[in-house]
Design an enzyme around this catalytic site. Structure first.
Site, PDB file in Angstrom:
ATOM      1  N   ALA A 178       0.839  -1.200   0.000  1.00 53.74           N
ATOM      2  CA  ALA A 178       0.000   0.000   0.000  1.00 53.74           C
ATOM      3  C   ALA A 178       0.871   1.247   0.000  1.00 53.74           C
ATOM      4  O   ALA A 178       2.030   1.213   0.436  1.00 53.74           O
ATOM      5  CB  ALA A 178      -0.921   0.003   1.222  1.00 53.74           C
ATOM      6  N   ASP A 179       0.304   2.331  -0.482  1.00 49.87           N
ATOM      7  CA  ASP A 179       0.967   3.629  -0.431  1.00 49.87           C
ATOM      8  C   ASP A 179      -0.113   4.691  -0.231  1.00 49.87           C
ATOM      9  O   ASP A 179      -1.172   4.626  -0.853  1.00 49.87           O
ATOM     10  CB  ASP A 179       1.752   3.906  -1.716  1.00 49.87           C
ATOM     11  CG  ASP A 179       2.741   5.037  -1.510  1.00 49.87           C
ATOM     12  OD1 ASP A 179       3.859   4.755  -1.048  1.00 49.87           O
ATOM     13  OD2 ASP A 179       2.390   6.209  -1.774  1.00 49.87           O
TER      14      ASP A 179
END
Length: 190
Positions: free
Chosen positions: A69-70
């Site tokens: 994730a970012d």
């Protein structure tokens, strides 16, 4: 089957544990975060999450689930990542003070060679902040490892008037969307 979280984020780890994921391995991606600056915020976070997942996937077993994730804060046409200094953190908080901004998190899930990437968006409204509050908050150290220089799950919650969207997206891992992605990959958490 084990879950591999391609992130060093303690918040993402806590969220996975909260979901009852017992066999969780932490394998942070170490590559430099690079993406085309011309991308929109949703495309940007998906590209960054995809790069992290692809970096870690070769270390996974065939049946493992790799999750990356970012998260970014987006306001006034500008991307706000993690601040590099206290001065930058203060500038970010001043900009977000009394305004509504967007939080985007890209999630990429790879299992058995199949890759799913999506982005989630939440709108966050801050109340007006005083200089003294900004200074005291920065002194806690909390803003320094968070996109937009605040943590809605920590003391930064004192600034948040409203969140429209998934609260967990603001923490860095939109759990409802992740659950749907995992179901598509043949993995149920319930």
């Amino acid at each position: 089957m084990r879950f591999i979280l391609a992130s060093a984020s303690p918040r993402r780890r806590e969220l996975m544990e909260m979901l009852g994921v017992a066999d969780l391995a932490i394998m942070p991606a170490v590559g430099e975060e690079k993406a085309d600056p011309a991308l929109g915020p949703d495309e940007l976070v998906m590209a960054l999450a995809r790069a992290k997942a692809r970096e870690v996937a070769p270390r996974a077993a065939a049946d493992d689930v790799v999750i990356a994730a970012d998260t970014i804060v987006y306001h006034g046409g500008r991307v706000y990542g993690k601040p590099h200094s206290e001065t930058e953190a203060a500038a970010m908080l001043r900009t977000l003070s009394g305004a509504t901004h967007e939080v985007f998190t890209g999630v990429c899930v790879i299992r058995r060679g199949r890759e799913l990437c999506r982005a989630d968006r939440s709108a966050v409204t801050f109340r007006p902040l005083s200089e003294e509050e900004i200074t005291r908050y920065i002194a806690t150290g909390e803003p320094m490892d968070k996109a937009g220089a605040y943590g809605a799950q920590g003391r930064g919650a004192l600034f948040v008037e409203r969140i429209d969207g998934d609260f967990f997206n603001v923490m860095g891992l939109p759990l409802c969307m992740l659950g749907e992605m995992l179901k598509e990959q043949g993995v149920g958490l319930l």
